[in-house]
Design a protein around this motif. Structure first.
Motif, PDB file in Angstrom:
ATOM      1  N   SER A  62     -17.005   7.076 115.774  1.00 10.54           N
ATOM      2  CA  SER A  62     -16.931   8.506 116.018  1.00 10.54           C
ATOM      3  C   SER A  62     -17.090   9.247 114.693  1.00 10.54           C
ATOM      4  O   SER A  62     -16.446   8.914 113.706  1.00 10.54           O
ATOM      5  CB  SER A  62     -15.576   8.834 116.658  1.00 10.54           C
ATOM      6  OG  SER A  62     -15.452  10.208 116.889  1.00 10.54           O
TER       7      SER A  62
ATOM      8  N   HIS B 117     -15.165  10.358 109.556  1.00 14.15           N
ATOM      9  CA  HIS B 117     -15.333   9.414 110.663  1.00 14.15           C
ATOM     10  C   HIS B 117     -13.972   8.877 111.085  1.00 14.15           C
ATOM     11  O   HIS B 117     -13.014   8.915 110.320  1.00 14.15           O
ATOM     12  CB  HIS B 117     -16.260   8.260 110.255  1.00 14.15           C
ATOM     13  CG  HIS B 117     -15.665   7.357 109.221  1.00 14.15           C
ATOM     14  ND1 HIS B 117     -15.596   7.713 107.898  1.00 14.15           N
ATOM     15  CD2 HIS B 117     -15.092   6.151 109.324  1.00 14.15           C
ATOM     16  CE1 HIS B 117     -15.009   6.746 107.226  1.00 14.15           C
ATOM     17  NE2 HIS B 117     -14.693   5.782 108.063  1.00 14.15           N
TER      18      HIS B 117
ATOM     19  N   SER C 288     -17.532  13.070 112.423  1.00 11.39           N
ATOM     20  CA  SER C 288     -17.171  14.492 112.367  1.00 11.39           C
ATOM     21  C   SER C 288     -17.821  15.133 111.150  1.00 11.39           C
ATOM     22  O   SER C 288     -18.409  14.450 110.326  1.00 11.39           O
ATOM     23  CB  SER C 288     -15.656  14.654 112.265  1.00 11.39           C
ATOM     24  OG  SER C 288     -15.020  14.069 113.372  1.00 11.39           O
ATOM     25  N   ASP C 289     -17.642  16.444 111.030  1.00  8.60           N
ATOM     26  CA  ASP C 289     -18.255  17.210 109.942  1.00  8.60           C
ATOM     27  C   ASP C 289     -19.742  16.883 109.857  1.00  8.60           C
ATOM     28  O   ASP C 289     -20.268  16.526 108.809  1.00  8.60           O
ATOM     29  CB  ASP C 289     -17.570  16.912 108.605  1.00  8.60           C
ATOM     30  CG  ASP C 289     -16.098  17.269 108.625  1.00  8.60           C
ATOM     31  OD1 ASP C 289     -15.758  18.307 109.220  1.00  8.60           O
ATOM     32  OD2 ASP C 289     -15.290  16.512 108.061  1.00  8.60           O
ATOM     33  N   ARG C 290     -20.436  17.043 110.986  1.00 11.64           N
ATOM     34  CA  ARG C 290     -21.836  16.643 111.132  1.00 11.64           C
ATOM     35  C   ARG C 290     -22.786  17.807 110.882  1.00 11.64           C
ATOM     36  O   ARG C 290     -22.459  18.951 111.177  1.00 11.64           O
ATOM     37  CB  ARG C 290     -22.078  16.096 112.545  1.00 11.64           C
ATOM     38  CG  ARG C 290     -21.226  14.873 112.853  1.00 11.64           C
ATOM     39  CD  ARG C 290     -21.218  14.517 114.336  1.00 11.64           C
ATOM     40  NE  ARG C 290     -20.617  15.603 115.102  1.00 11.64           N
ATOM     41  CZ  ARG C 290     -21.066  16.021 116.273  1.00 11.64           C
ATOM     42  NH1 ARG C 290     -22.104  15.450 116.848  1.00 11.64           N
ATOM     43  NH2 ARG C 290     -20.479  17.013 116.897  1.00 11.64           N
TER      44      ARG C 290
END
Length: 95
Positions: free
Chosen positions: A75, A69, A77-79
Motif C-alpha cells: 500500500s 508506504h 501513500s503521498d503519491r
C-alpha cells in the motif's frame, strides 16, 4: 572472498520489488487571474519544483512516485503522477 554487490543508492524493497529514491525536478503551471500588459505576460514562466520520492513506475507518458508506504502491506501513500513532458531531471539519491 566474494565481494557483495551492495547498491550505493537509497532504495527499499516492497513485495520483492526494489524502488529507488529520487530528486525529481519538474515544471508546474503558474496562473494569475489579474490584469497584465503584454510585456509583463511575456515574462510569465512555469515554476520549477523539486520533489523527493520513490519511483513507482515510469513510461513514455507518466512518472509515478510515492513517499510513504505501509510496512505490512503493498500500500502506497503521498503519491504523485507527473506527465513526462513536465520532468526536467531525475537524480537517484546516494546513501
Amino acid at each position: 572472498m566474494k565481494k557483495t554487490n551492495k547498491s550505493k543508492h537509497k532504495s527499499l524493497v516492497i513485495n520483492k520489488k526494489r524502488y529507488y529514491f529520487y530528486k525529481i525536478t519538474w515544471l508546474d503551471i503558474v496562473g494569475d487571474a489579474g490584469h497584465a500588459d503584454g510585456s509583463e505576460f511575456s515574462k510569465f514562466k512555469p515554476a520549477t519544483m523539486i520533489s523527493y520520492g520513490y519511483i513507482f513506475s515510469k513510461d513514455n507518458q507518466y512518472l509515478r512516485s510515492f513517499a510513504s508506504h505501509d510496512s505490512k502491506e503493498d500500500s502506497f501513500s503521498d503519491r504523485n503522477v507527473y506527465p513526462i513532458g513536465c520532468i526536467k531531471s531525475l537524480e537517484k539519491i546516494n546513501i
